[in-house]
Structures are given as C-alpha cells and as structure tokens.
Design a protein around this motif. Structure first.
Motif, PDB file in Angstrom:
ATOM      1  N   ASN A  94      -0.087  10.449  -2.365  1.00 36.88           N
ATOM      2  CA  ASN A  94       0.449   9.084  -2.450  1.00 36.88           C
ATOM      3  C   ASN A  94      -0.425   8.179  -3.316  1.00 36.88           C
ATOM      4  O   ASN A  94      -0.927   7.154  -2.865  1.00 36.88           O
ATOM      5  N   TYR A  95      -0.568   8.553  -4.569  1.00 37.59           N
ATOM      6  CA  TYR A  95      -1.321   7.731  -5.524  1.00 37.59           C
ATOM      7  C   TYR A  95      -0.390   6.718  -6.178  1.00 37.59           C
ATOM      8  O   TYR A  95       0.828   6.891  -6.175  1.00 37.59           O
ATOM      9  N   LEU A  96      -0.978   5.662  -6.718  1.00 46.16           N
ATOM     10  CA  LEU A  96      -0.150   4.566  -7.224  1.00 46.16           C
ATOM     11  C   LEU A  96       0.483   4.863  -8.576  1.00 46.16           C
ATOM     12  O   LEU A  96       1.694   4.752  -8.737  1.00 46.16           O
ATOM     13  N   TRP A  97      -0.309   5.259  -9.553  1.00 44.21           N
ATOM     14  CA  TRP A  97       0.192   5.354 -10.914  1.00 44.21           C
ATOM     15  C   TRP A  97       0.909   6.676 -11.149  1.00 44.21           C
ATOM     16  O   TRP A  97       0.534   7.704 -10.596  1.00 44.21           O
ATOM     17  N   THR A  98       1.907   6.650 -12.008  1.00 45.66           N
ATOM     18  CA  THR A  98       2.752   7.813 -12.240  1.00 45.66           C
ATOM     19  C   THR A  98       1.940   9.030 -12.672  1.00 45.66           C
ATOM     20  O   THR A  98       2.141  10.130 -12.150  1.00 45.66           O
ATOM     21  N   GLU A  99       0.989   8.831 -13.598  1.00 44.84           N
ATOM     22  CA  GLU A  99       0.210   9.969 -14.104  1.00 44.84           C
ATOM     23  C   GLU A  99      -0.511  10.670 -12.951  1.00 44.84           C
ATOM     24  O   GLU A  99      -0.483  11.896 -12.832  1.00 44.84           O
ATOM     25  N   ALA A 100      -1.167   9.866 -12.105  1.00 44.63           N
ATOM     26  CA  ALA A 100      -1.946  10.448 -11.014  1.00 44.63           C
ATOM     27  C   ALA A 100      -1.030  11.041  -9.951  1.00 44.63           C
ATOM     28  O   ALA A 100      -1.245  12.166  -9.481  1.00 44.63           O
ATOM     29  N   SER A 101       0.015  10.307  -9.580  1.00 42.67           N
ATOM     30  CA  SER A 101       0.836  10.801  -8.472  1.00 42.67           C
ATOM     31  C   SER A 101       1.542  12.095  -8.846  1.00 42.67           C
ATOM     32  O   SER A 101       1.700  12.982  -8.005  1.00 42.67           O
ATOM     33  N   LEU A 102       1.963  12.258 -10.104  1.00 42.88           N
ATOM     34  CA  LEU A 102       2.635  13.505 -10.491  1.00 42.88           C
ATOM     35  C   LEU A 102       1.667  14.684 -10.474  1.00 42.88           C
ATOM     36  O   LEU A 102       2.038  15.803 -10.104  1.00 42.88           O
ATOM     37  N   LEU A 103       0.410  14.429 -10.878  1.00 44.51           N
ATOM     38  CA  LEU A 103      -0.578  15.509 -10.851  1.00 44.51           C
ATOM     39  C   LEU A 103      -0.878  15.939  -9.408  1.00 44.51           C
ATOM     40  O   LEU A 103      -0.892  17.133  -9.088  1.00 44.51           O
ATOM     41  N   TYR A 104      -1.088  14.955  -8.526  1.00 44.00           N
ATOM     42  CA  TYR A 104      -1.388  15.282  -7.131  1.00 44.00           C
ATOM     43  C   TYR A 104      -0.165  15.864  -6.423  1.00 44.00           C
ATOM     44  O   TYR A 104      -0.282  16.688  -5.525  1.00 44.00           O
ATOM     45  N   GLU A 105       1.032  15.423  -6.840  1.00 40.85           N
ATOM     46  CA  GLU A 105       2.246  15.967  -6.225  1.00 40.85           C
ATOM     47  C   GLU A 105       2.447  17.425  -6.632  1.00 40.85           C
ATOM     48  O   GLU A 105       2.887  18.252  -5.834  1.00 40.85           O
ATOM     49  N   LYS A 106       2.119  17.755  -7.901  1.00 46.00           N
ATOM     50  CA  LYS A 106       2.165  19.153  -8.333  1.00 46.00           C
ATOM     51  C   LYS A 106       1.264  19.994  -7.419  1.00 46.00           C
ATOM     52  O   LYS A 106       1.629  21.083  -6.970  1.00 46.00           O
ATOM     53  N   SER A 107       0.086  19.425  -7.146  1.00 45.34           N
ATOM     54  CA  SER A 107      -0.855  20.127  -6.285  1.00 45.34           C
ATOM     55  C   SER A 107      -0.300  20.292  -4.871  1.00 45.34           C
ATOM     56  O   SER A 107      -0.371  21.377  -4.287  1.00 45.34           O
ATOM     57  N   LEU A 108       0.283  19.219  -4.346  1.00 45.97           N
ATOM     58  CA  LEU A 108       0.838  19.290  -2.983  1.00 45.97           C
ATOM     59  C   LEU A 108       1.954  20.334  -2.901  1.00 45.97           C
ATOM     60  O   LEU A 108       2.055  21.078  -1.915  1.00 45.97           O
ATOM     61  N   ASP A 167       0.058  -4.346  -0.886  1.00 44.39           N
ATOM     62  CA  ASP A 167      -0.350  -3.203  -1.711  1.00 44.39           C
ATOM     63  C   ASP A 167       0.308  -1.917  -1.210  1.00 44.39           C
ATOM     64  O   ASP A 167       0.713  -1.063  -2.007  1.00 44.39           O
ATOM     65  N   ILE A 168       0.395  -1.783   0.106  1.00 39.12           N
ATOM     66  CA  ILE A 168       1.009  -0.584   0.693  1.00 39.12           C
ATOM     67  C   ILE A 168       2.488  -0.508   0.300  1.00 39.12           C
ATOM     68  O   ILE A 168       2.982   0.551  -0.104  1.00 39.12           O
ATOM     69  N   LYS A 169       3.191  -1.654   0.394  1.00 38.96           N
ATOM     70  CA  LYS A 169       4.618  -1.647   0.039  1.00 38.96           C
ATOM     71  C   LYS A 169       4.800  -1.296  -1.435  1.00 38.96           C
ATOM     72  O   LYS A 169       5.700  -0.552  -1.807  1.00 38.96           O
ATOM     73  N   ARG A 170       3.923  -1.833  -2.255  1.00 43.35           N
ATOM     74  CA  ARG A 170       4.001  -1.532  -3.686  1.00 43.35           C
ATOM     75  C   ARG A 170       3.772  -0.032  -3.930  1.00 43.35           C
ATOM     76  O   ARG A 170       4.496   0.612  -4.685  1.00 43.35           O
ATOM     77  N   ARG A 171       2.759   0.528  -3.266  1.00 41.11           N
ATOM     78  CA  ARG A 171       2.439   1.934  -3.474  1.00 41.11           C
ATOM     79  C   ARG A 171       3.551   2.838  -2.938  1.00 41.11           C
ATOM     80  O   ARG A 171       3.940   3.814  -3.587  1.00 41.11           O
ATOM     81  N   VAL A 172       4.086   2.504  -1.775  1.00 42.26           N
ATOM     82  CA  VAL A 172       5.177   3.304  -1.210  1.00 42.26           C
ATOM     83  C   VAL A 172       6.390   3.264  -2.150  1.00 42.26           C
ATOM     84  O   VAL A 172       7.026   4.299  -2.409  1.00 42.26           O
ATOM     85  N   GLY A 173       6.688   2.075  -2.691  1.00 43.53           N
ATOM     86  CA  GLY A 173       7.795   1.972  -3.645  1.00 43.53           C
ATOM     87  C   GLY A 173       7.552   2.825  -4.878  1.00 43.53           C
ATOM     88  O   GLY A 173       8.443   3.543  -5.351  1.00 43.53           O
ATOM     89  N   ALA A 174       6.315   2.772  -5.399  1.00 45.50           N
ATOM     90  CA  ALA A 174       5.974   3.561  -6.595  1.00 45.50           C
ATOM     91  C   ALA A 174       6.096   5.052  -6.295  1.00 45.50           C
ATOM     92  O   ALA A 174       6.616   5.825  -7.109  1.00 45.50           O
ATOM     93  N   ASN A 175       5.649   5.465  -5.111  1.00 42.11           N
ATOM     94  CA  ASN A 175       5.734   6.880  -4.733  1.00 42.11           C
ATOM     95  C   ASN A 175       7.178   7.346  -4.693  1.00 42.11           C
ATOM     96  O   ASN A 175       7.527   8.406  -5.211  1.00 42.11           O
ATOM     97  N   ARG A 176       8.040   6.529  -4.084  1.00 38.51           N
ATOM     98  CA  ARG A 176       9.446   6.935  -3.957  1.00 38.51           C
ATOM     99  C   ARG A 176      10.116   7.052  -5.318  1.00 38.51           C
ATOM    100  O   ARG A 176      10.931   7.950  -5.532  1.00 38.51           O
ATOM    101  N   LEU A 177       9.760   6.142  -6.234  1.00 37.17           N
ATOM    102  CA  LEU A 177      10.327   6.228  -7.590  1.00 37.17           C
ATOM    103  C   LEU A 177       9.912   7.538  -8.255  1.00 37.17           C
ATOM    104  O   LEU A 177      10.617   8.051  -9.126  1.00 37.17           O
ATOM    105  N   ASN A 178       8.755   8.067  -7.874  1.00 40.55           N
ATOM    106  CA  ASN A 178       8.294   9.334  -8.443  1.00 40.55           C
ATOM    107  C   ASN A 178       8.715  10.537  -7.602  1.00 40.55           C
ATOM    108  O   ASN A 178       8.214  11.642  -7.800  1.00 40.55           O
ATOM    109  N   GLY A 179       9.605  10.309  -6.633  1.00 38.60           N
ATOM    110  CA  GLY A 179      10.111  11.427  -5.842  1.00 38.60           C
ATOM    111  C   GLY A 179       9.147  11.933  -4.792  1.00 38.60           C
ATOM    112  O   GLY A 179       9.243  13.081  -4.348  1.00 38.60           O
TER     113      GLY A 179
END
Lengths: 416, 84
Positions: free
Chosen positions: A83-97, A130-142
């Motif tokens: 559950n990282y904020l920025w698209t670049e980071a969240s996609l990399l960590y999501e690949k890992s997950l 900040d949490i709401k913003r991050r959760v929203g960003a995460n959902r946009l990235n699937g």
C-alpha cells in the motif's frame, strides 16, 4: 532437487530421516561465471533464481561474506504489504505481493506467507486525510485497500486502546487485507534451494574485496577466496552498498543506519494481524511461535554496527504500550539491529550504473523484506537484458540527476 | 546511547543532540554554473564510510551550536569533537 511432499515426508520417516537431500550444495568458487551476484540475502538469492528461471542464465554465482540470510533478511519484522502512495512504488511492491501469494508453491518450500492484514493507524485529522488519499491511490492502481473506523479496529483487535483519552488517540486506519507476514529464514532458504536446483553456485564465507574493471567495464571481482571473472556483476548488499560502490569508484545517494527490532517472550495468541503506526514509530505482530515481533525507527546517525541506541528502544516500547496497555508487563527476549541503506526519497535503486556490466540493487531502507521476490524479479530482468523492466525503470540511479524522485517517505509505517 | 562531547558544554547524552550528517560538504559557490550531475552529487551523494566518519552534530537541547565529531561507524567510538 527432490521435491518436498507428503510422500517424501513419509518416505524419509520410514528411513529414519537419514536420507534427506541437502537443500543446497556448498561448491568451491569456479574461476569464471556469466553473472556474479554479490550478497546472499533474500534479494540476491531471488535475483539468481529468476535469472536462471526467467532468463535462462545458468552459470551464476551468489557470493555471501557470512551465511545466506544472515543480514537484514534475518533481522527484520517480516511484514509484507503493497500500500504505497505513488504509482511507480505501488506497482513494484504489488508485483512482489503477487509473487508472494504463490511463492511457497513455486519454490516447493513453505515460506509461511500469512495474509493476516496490515492496519496503518491514523492518530490525527491529517493522518486520516493522508490515509484516505493513499487508499484512493491504491484502489486506482488495483491494490486492495480500505479505510476503517476506530470502532472497526476495536472490534478486530480487542486489545488495542481506542479510547479518546489515549496518549495517541486512534481515529481510524487503512487496512490492506492481502498484506501480512512471512517466515524470513524460509524465504532465504527456499530461494537458495530453488536456485541451487538450477545450478546456481551459492558460495558462503566469501567476501568481495574489490571490483576489477577495464575500460569502464567490469571484468570480475576479488574475493577472500580468490579472483572470479564475470562480465556482469549484480550488487545487492543492503547496508554495505556504499562500500561496494566505492570499490567501483562510484558514489551513491545512500546513508546506512542501524534499525532495531525486538521479540518478546512467547504468549498465547493475542494478535492475529499486523498493526503499524507511523506517528508513534512502532509496529507489531505476533509470530507463529507466540512472540510479539516489534519494530522501531532508525537511529539518526550513520552506523554499520548492527546495534542502535537504547533511547530508540525506549521510545518504541512507550508507543507500543500506549497502543496496547495490556503488553506493559510483557518481557522482551531478544533485541537486534540491522543496517539499512536509506535513500533520500525512501525508494530503492534497481539500476544500471556508469560502469558497464555493473548493476546495483540497493536503497530499500527500512522496507526491503516485503519486496524480496519482486526485487529479485526486476533485478534479474535488468541484468539479463541490460536494461530495466518497465516496473523498475523509474528506480534508476539517474533519477537523482533528473530530479524525478519518488517521494515515499509518508508510505512507510515508520518515517525513514 | 552515545556520549557526545559538546565543545562548549562538555559530555552529554545523545538525546540532547540532533544529527546533521556528513561534515565538510561545501555548498557550491555558483550552483547555476554546475551540470545536473554535479548538483546531484552535492545534493544527494554521500561518502557513507564503514569506519572513520567526520559528522555534524547540533547541541539542540543545550547551547544549540553545531560542531564536528570524528566517530567510527562500526564500533561507534568517538575519537575527537571540535568546533566548526
């Protein structure tokens, strides 16, 4: 490699467990390899495994100065999340997950990945924004993420103090249900065994003392067990990245800090999820053995000593006891420190370098364990193809020159 | 916990101080004249040595002055501290 199965358990039980195959060989170093990976932690072993499996490279050595998984792989609090904020980071960590989710089957080794959920607590109105913003960003990235209220937290975690008179009042949290924990040693051993089955030479007690170069390209490494030639060298040594970089005449935007963690005496099951709080610098989960596993923030100063200062321990314990008053009389069994390589933007470097054939994977700071499979997967691609995969293109060393930093300081549960 | 010696106030516990990182980094006199790589090197790259390290500390809860400490980053031993 003989597969582990219920049948093999039975067969070996009948022969009094005398015929188990060694999980990985102990080969002497050869004179030459196609790829040398420096660093036998989870990331290095995963890199070797994916190089062999995905890219067909067979002649690989992993050089480890101590024993595999004896550094930060064995010194963390084993939390896995994306559950990282920025698209670049969240996609990399999501690949890992996603790799974590099938890792035990893939490696034929139980890494005990347990998706028990991770709560990131909010203690102020700004935390909740900040949490709401991050959760929203995460959902946009699937990526699965949800905002939960203090009442929902209390229902899921009865021991937590959600009263408004608490030292750090809890207003809510983000929850990633697919996040969780894994068994750290098993990750190193599982990758080592699977890489070994592809013919990767895992060479322990072999410290790299120099990186040989000719005309701006690497030709091999000097080690405590002799020189080894290789046209490609991948360095993934966490806290010692700057030391290896200096051997190749490079400077890195990295500073090494001690990061401490603790485990308590074993308790009956009391906490079946992971609770993290950035504001109070603490995170906690309960291991399968019943120990509370608690992580602290980094010590402020540069250090390679694998130990930190006592006030950091005190500060973390204060926070944990404030969140869970019932733990005030639990005794701590062990405390240890790892050396984390912190980048200015709290994001890793998985990159080519100005030296031909030399690749660096570092800067994971306080959050490298969760990335173990994804980091190895992306680094293997970068080494094999001599260019980054699109998932790690943004994590190039060049970003510090171009200014395209990925500011993830707010995404860690503990401020870097 | 480190026991740091402030050149003005004497030996005090680490909790009175804040850390300022590598000492001796000079701000380039003409930033506009630098290439992006040179500016990035000044801004981000650090020696981060394993061993002897010259570093800045601030006596935040004391005299609030900055000073330089020579410290080993492996055994954390402090060999000297002096004024900027």
């Amino acid at each position: 490699m003989k597969k582990y199965s219920a049948f093999s358990l039975l067969r070996n039980a009948i022969s009094y467990n005398q015929n188990w195959q060694t999980a990985w060989r102990k080969p002497a170093p050869q004179r030459r390899y196609d790829v040398v990976i420096v660093g036998g932690g989870g990331h290095g072993l995963a890199t070797a495994y994916y190089l062999a499996k995905e890219h067909g490279v067979r002649n690989i050595a992993v050089l480890e100065k101590g024993w595999i998984g004896g550094g930060n792989t064995g010194r963390n609090t084993t939390i896995v999340r994306s559950n990282y904020l920025w698209t670049e980071a969240s996609l990399l960590y999501e690949k890992s997950l996603k790799l974590w989710e099938s890792l035990s089957q893939e490696l034929n080794y139980n890494v005990m990945f347990s998706q028990r959920g991770v709560y990131n607590l909010g203690h102020s109105l700004q935390d909740m924004r900040d949490i709401k913003r991050r959760v929203g960003a995460n959902r946009l990235n699937g990526i699965d993420a949800e905002v939960v209220t203090a009442a929902q937290i209390k229902q899921a975690i009865p021991l937590i103090d959600t009263s408004l008179t608490a030292r750090y009042p809890i207003l809510g949290a983000s929850l990633q249900r697919r996040a969780g924990v894994a068994r750290h040693d098993a990750v190193a051993w599982g990758f080592a065994r699977a890489a070994d089955a592809y013919g990767v030479d895992i060479i322990e007690q072999c410290e790299v003392t120099g990186i040989n170069r000719v005309d701006g390209k690497v030709t091999g490494v000097e080690t405590t067990r002799g020189a080894i030639d290789a046209p490609k060298i991948g360095v993934v040594v966490a806290g010692h990245a700057s030391v290896l970089a200096e051997m190749a005449g490079l400077r890195l935007p990295i500073e090494s800090h001690p990061l401490q963690a603790f485990v308590s005496e074993p308790l009956k099951p009391v906490l079946d999820t992971v609770v993290m709080s950035g504001a109070v610098h603490g995170y906690i989960s309960q291991s399968d053995k019943g120990e509370l596993v608690i992580g602290a923030g980094i010590d402020a100063y540069n250090g390679y000593g694998q130990r930190g200062s006592f006030q950091t321990i005190e500060h973390t314990m204060e926070a944990i006891v404030a969140l869970f008053p019932v733990f005030s009389r639990v005794r701590m069994l062990r405390q240890w420190g790892g050396i984390v390589d912190v980048c200015p933007d709290a994001c890793p470097i998985i990159s080519k370098t100005p030296v031909g054939g030399l690749y660096f994977n570092c800067g994971w700071g306080t959050g490298g364990f969760k990335a173990t499979p994804g980091s190895g997967w992306a680094f293997a691609h970068t080494i094999a193809q001599d260019r980054p995969h699109e998932l790690n293109a943004a994590f190039d060393l060049q970003r510090f020159t171009s200014g395209a930093l990925i500011d993830e300081h707010g995404a860690a549960a503990v401020a870097h | 916990m480190l026991l740091l010696r402030c050149p003005h106030c004497g030996e005090r516990a680490e909790t009175e101080f804040s850390y300022g990182g590598e000492a001796g980094i000079q701000r380039p006199p003409d930033p506009a004249g630098l290439s992006d790589a040179e500016w990035a090197d000044y801004l981000f790259n650090r020696k981060n040595p394993r061993g002897a390290h010259a570093e800045l500390w601030n006596h935040a809860l004391g005299c609030r002055r900055w000073f330089i400490v020579q410290r080993d980053t492996v055994n954390y031993r402090i060999s000297e501290s002096h004024e900027l």
